[in-house]
Design a protein around this motif. Structure first.
Motif, PDB file in Angstrom:
ATOM      1  N   THR A 205     -15.524  -6.720   0.394  1.00 41.44           N
ATOM      2  CA  THR A 205     -14.695  -6.345   1.644  1.00 41.44           C
ATOM      3  C   THR A 205     -13.126  -5.789   1.379  1.00 41.44           C
ATOM      4  O   THR A 205     -12.831  -4.715   2.002  1.00 41.44           O
ATOM      5  N   GLY A 206     -12.792  -6.191   0.128  1.00 42.41           N
ATOM      6  CA  GLY A 206     -11.315  -5.653  -0.130  1.00 42.41           C
ATOM      7  C   GLY A 206     -11.541  -4.413  -0.548  1.00 42.41           C
ATOM      8  O   GLY A 206     -10.644  -3.587  -0.406  1.00 42.41           O
ATOM      9  N   PHE A 207     -12.734  -3.959  -1.382  1.00 37.59           N
ATOM     10  CA  PHE A 207     -12.632  -2.640  -1.802  1.00 37.59           C
ATOM     11  C   PHE A 207     -12.925  -1.713  -0.510  1.00 37.59           C
ATOM     12  O   PHE A 207     -12.466  -0.596  -0.545  1.00 37.59           O
ATOM     13  N   ARG A 208     -13.423  -2.128   0.353  1.00 39.90           N
ATOM     14  CA  ARG A 208     -13.696  -1.541   1.524  1.00 39.90           C
ATOM     15  C   ARG A 208     -12.258  -1.332   2.645  1.00 39.90           C
ATOM     16  O   ARG A 208     -12.234   0.030   2.869  1.00 39.90           O
ATOM     17  N   ILE A 209     -11.779  -2.301   2.876  1.00 39.36           N
ATOM     18  CA  ILE A 209     -10.336  -2.320   3.499  1.00 39.36           C
ATOM     19  C   ILE A 209      -9.563  -1.367   2.772  1.00 39.36           C
ATOM     20  O   ILE A 209      -8.612  -0.506   3.548  1.00 39.36           O
ATOM     21  N   CYS A 210      -9.374  -1.219   1.472  1.00 36.38           N
ATOM     22  CA  CYS A 210      -8.507  -0.348   0.630  1.00 36.38           C
ATOM     23  C   CYS A 210      -8.978   0.968   0.486  1.00 36.38           C
ATOM     24  O   CYS A 210      -8.371   1.952   0.270  1.00 36.38           O
ATOM     25  N   GLY A 211     -10.043   1.287   1.030  1.00 43.32           N
ATOM     26  CA  GLY A 211     -10.797   2.500   1.139  1.00 43.32           C
ATOM     27  C   GLY A 211     -11.136   3.013  -0.345  1.00 43.32           C
ATOM     28  O   GLY A 211     -11.402   4.385  -0.590  1.00 43.32           O
ATOM     29  N   ILE A 212     -11.525   2.167  -1.467  1.00 41.18           N
ATOM     30  CA  ILE A 212     -12.066   2.419  -2.505  1.00 41.18           C
ATOM     31  C   ILE A 212     -13.357   2.837  -2.639  1.00 41.18           C
ATOM     32  O   ILE A 212     -14.045   3.652  -3.113  1.00 41.18           O
ATOM     33  N   GLN A 213     -14.174   1.873  -1.888  1.00 42.24           N
ATOM     34  CA  GLN A 213     -15.749   2.116  -1.814  1.00 42.24           C
ATOM     35  C   GLN A 213     -16.088   1.347  -0.528  1.00 42.24           C
ATOM     36  O   GLN A 213     -15.832   0.281  -0.208  1.00 42.24           O
TER      37      GLN A 213
END
Length: 240
Positions: A205-213
């Motif tokens: 979820t953190g990766f998604r919120i940050c727009g990384i993956q």
């Protein structure tokens, strides 16, 4: 009495309303940067809970099989359909527009925070503990965090964040009343694997919120349902 569940949901509701109301008054750079900070915080919380893992093969298998099930039933698509249908009426009701107009960017962040509020390991375990023991400490502590988290995200996403209190209340309430049936069947190892599985979802979820993956967080949710049975099977029958 599900006091912790009620307070947690109210915290999200009022945090979302206040954050959305102040949204236009919050500088754009803050509305853009703070969700990234919460994304990093989600990763940190995920890592903290992943290290509690007891049975690595069972947890990994649960994530893989659970995600496959979610992809087949298109669970995340259902969340997106609900969000798109609710977004228009909610914004019309409050005569406002979200700060993020790009549909994909909006949905990436919205689905991420739905998972944070409704399916985090802390919330699920807190609801189970509250229903089993009557101790609401975890949910009350989570309420404080959720209030400010909802406020920050609502400043960028609008009043839709406040609407998340509805699915959150339903999910936590079901867990609260199911606790008396679920908890006696669990072991400390099963709970540790359950928490670790939730941590993996929070990390993604953190990766998604940050727009990384853009991980398919919604489609990963079935893993939370099957991880404890798989943990029990592995511990019981796969002692190598």
């Amino acid at each position: 009495m599900p006091i912790g569940v009620i307070i947690n949901s109210i915290a999200v509701l009022f945090g979302g309303i206040i954050g959305a109301f102040l949204g236009n008054r919050v500088p754009g750079r803050i509305r853009t940067s703070l969700p990234l900070i919460f994304g990093v915080a989600s990763m940190s919380m995920g890592i903290t809970t992943i290290v509690q893992m007891h049975t690595l093969p069972a947890v990994i298998l649960a994530v893989i099989v659970g995600t496959a099930i979610g992809e087949l039933i298109q669970f995340e698509k259902g969340i997106e359909i609900w969000a798109n249908k609710a977004r228009g009426p909610v914004e019309k009701l409050f005569s406002s527009k979200a700060g993020i107009e790009n549909p994909k960017e909006f949905m990436d962040q919205f689905v991420g925070i739905v998972i944070l509020f409704c399916a985090s390991g802390t919330g699920v375990f807190g609801a189970l503990q509250s229903g089993m023991t009557g101790d609401h400490t975890i949910l009350l502590t989570k309420s404080i965090l959720d209030f400010f988290t909802a406020g920050i995200f609502a400043a960028a996403l609008g009043y839709m964040v406040a609407a998340i209190f509805i699915p959150q209340f339903i999910v936590l309430l079901i867990l609260f009343f199911a606790a008396s049936f679920i908890m006696p069947l669990t072991t400390p190892a099963m709970l540790a694997d359950f928490t670790a599985c939730g941590g993996i979802l929070m990390l993604a979820t953190g990766f998604r919120i940050c727009g990384i993956q853009s991980f398919p967080i919604g489609n990963m949710l079935p893993a939370m349902v099957i991880v404890m049975p798989l943990s029990w099977i592995w511990i019981t029958y796969c002692k190598f």
